[in-house]
Design a protein around this motif. Sequence first.
Motif, mmCIF file in Angstrom:
data_model
loop_
_atom_site.group_PDB
_atom_site.id
_atom_site.type_symbol
_atom_site.label_atom_id
_atom_site.label_comp_id
_atom_site.label_asym_id
_atom_site.label_seq_id
_atom_site.Cartn_x
_atom_site.Cartn_y
_atom_site.Cartn_z
ATOM 1 N N ARG A 181 0.656 8.053 -31.551
ATOM 2 C CA ARG A 181 1.447 8.468 -32.713
ATOM 3 C C ARG A 181 0.793 8.020 -34.019
ATOM 4 N N LYS A 182 0.118 6.869 -33.980
ATOM 5 C CA LYS A 182 -0.558 6.345 -35.176
ATOM 6 C C LYS A 182 -1.993 6.005 -34.808
ATOM 7 N N PRO A 183 -2.872 7.016 -34.732
ATOM 8 C CA PRO A 183 -4.246 6.791 -34.261
ATOM 9 C C PRO A 183 -5.070 5.911 -35.186
ATOM 10 N N ARG A 184 -4.702 5.796 -36.437
ATOM 11 C CA ARG A 184 -5.520 4.989 -37.359
ATOM 12 C C ARG A 184 -5.266 3.490 -37.218
ATOM 13 N N ARG A 185 -4.187 3.117 -36.584
ATOM 14 C CA ARG A 185 -3.875 1.696 -36.434
ATOM 15 C C ARG A 185 -4.465 1.164 -35.128
ATOM 16 N N SER A 186 -5.160 0.056 -35.243
ATOM 17 C CA SER A 186 -5.798 -0.537 -34.052
ATOM 18 C C SER A 186 -5.075 -1.786 -33.559
ATOM 19 N N THR A 187 -3.999 -2.161 -34.232
ATOM 20 C CA THR A 187 -3.273 -3.364 -33.834
ATOM 21 C C THR A 187 -2.232 -3.026 -32.770
ATOM 22 N N ILE A 188 -1.708 -4.062 -32.182
ATOM 23 C CA ILE A 188 -0.661 -3.898 -31.172
ATOM 24 C C ILE A 188 0.652 -3.574 -31.873
ATOM 25 N N THR A 189 1.338 -2.567 -31.395
ATOM 26 C CA THR A 189 2.616 -2.156 -31.977
ATOM 27 C C THR A 189 3.755 -2.742 -31.154
ATOM 28 N N ILE A 190 4.586 -3.523 -31.814
ATOM 29 C CA ILE A 190 5.729 -4.168 -31.146
ATOM 30 C C ILE A 190 7.004 -3.686 -31.810
#
Length: 556
Positions: A348-357
């Motif tokens: 859903r958010k390909p530009r973010r490389s961090t872990i989504t919590i």
Amino acid sequence: MTQGFDSWVKTLLALRLLSANPTGLKGLVIRARSGPIRDRLIEIIQNAAPALYKIYPNMSDEQLFGGLDLVQTLQQQKLVYAQGLLARSAWAQLCMAERCDGALAAKLGQALDDGRIAPLIVFDEGTDEETTPQGLQDRVGFWVDLEDVSLADLEVVKFEPAPEEQLAVVSARPEDIAALVDLAARFGIHSARAAQFALTCARTHAALAGRGALSAEDIEIAATLIYPSRATLMPEAPETPPEQTPEPEQDSAQEQAESAQDTDLSELPQELLIEAVKALLPSDFLSRLASTGAQRSAAGTGAGQSRKSKARGRPAPSRPGRLDGQSRVDVIATLRSAAPWQKLRAARKPRRSTITIFPSDIHLKRYEQRAERLVIFIVDASGSAAMARLAEAKGAVELLLAEAYARRDYVALIAFRGASGDLMLPPTRSLVQTKRRLSALPGGGGTPLAGGLQAAGILAQKSLSQGKTPVLALLTDGRANISLDGSADRKKAAEDAALMAGWISGLGIKSVVMDVARSPNPALADLAQTLRAEYYPMPRADAHGLSQTVHRVLDN
């Protein structure tokens, strides 16, 4: 032969049978403290087991049953699951089993029933009342105690490994099964697992000896290995059979022919089996039976009710929850919950490389701790009680205070005489201070029973707000004659006492009432019913009898 030698022989035999039939006999509980004897037995077990892994009481469900491998999942960017200990096909060793709680005992018991553990070696290092949970003991075949074993005993008998080939099938006749079941019933063993373990043990022993059917020796060894640790009563002596008229000689010849066809079990009467099992019962078996109720109910805690906490106590499994600024976040559990969804969330958010919590992933730590118990003694110090049983009541209170002190309970003392009930001893753990105040307890005057209950109720209500679990112990003859307003009116005094008893009952406080008058007082029995307390008329009990009664009720 010494008792220690017998225990060592019994241990090695149980271990050999267990290695020959691990799935049928399930496991072995070994009660032994750390030392060279236990180290020697561990060495024998490690040599006998094809593989062995250890289980500790503080292990998590992920370690036992497996789950998401968080580190590998994050490194490989895909879900990686780790295998739990219980998935391994090997012997399992439970260390420090006396610290095992009911939840872990239930999980291990379920694994034993499912065959995921075969066998389980349980090391119990507890002292006195500290022991392996009863539910776990019931699910393994053997129980041994190495307390009396000496180093010299180890050199006399060596462990004989079981053969690796599959054991032959041994048949059992209905008479053999009936004998084992009847023997279990004679010793008060109500679990069907015990008889099943005894039958499996007898079959395994016969197979190791190369027999195709059970013999008297197999039955005797199975009974002596399985039943002594499970016995709950001592069998009564059998009645002497009446004398019978001798049968004619022609019939005796026929009976001899029939008896020759019987199995070896007829050579071992049931009484001999009973005596064999009785010989292996602990020396303090009878004394332990007398206090079984108290010991089992105490469960090694001697404390109040358990309650959940956010900051202190024994760690409990974390649960999903919202951040409130006070609870602690279980980072590992939170990441485990979020990891399976990272691929979908990253899409859903390909530009973010961090872990989504997400908030729904948050897991909060939980703790469980035992509430401290406050034992409030309400002692009738009026003239009527002082003339009758006040001396015994004082002695009983001193004994109870000593036990309460040893169990790290708080104690308080309220004495009622004259016109009201007074707090003679605030909640404390000081045994010396308590004894000093109790020795100076004055007697005489009226019986303001309602005033004593009122003072006890106020103190119990305050202790509840502080997180303690109050328990009331009332010692009186029940002849209330002073009402709450201080007037000498027996009728109103009884009504006020009933009113106070109903109020305390509404608080949900555990209580016990001991009638120390020379004859039981029906009015006091009614008051105990209103209080929802156990009532004990004890006209002739001494200090020890009173203290034992209260001790049993407090632990129930």
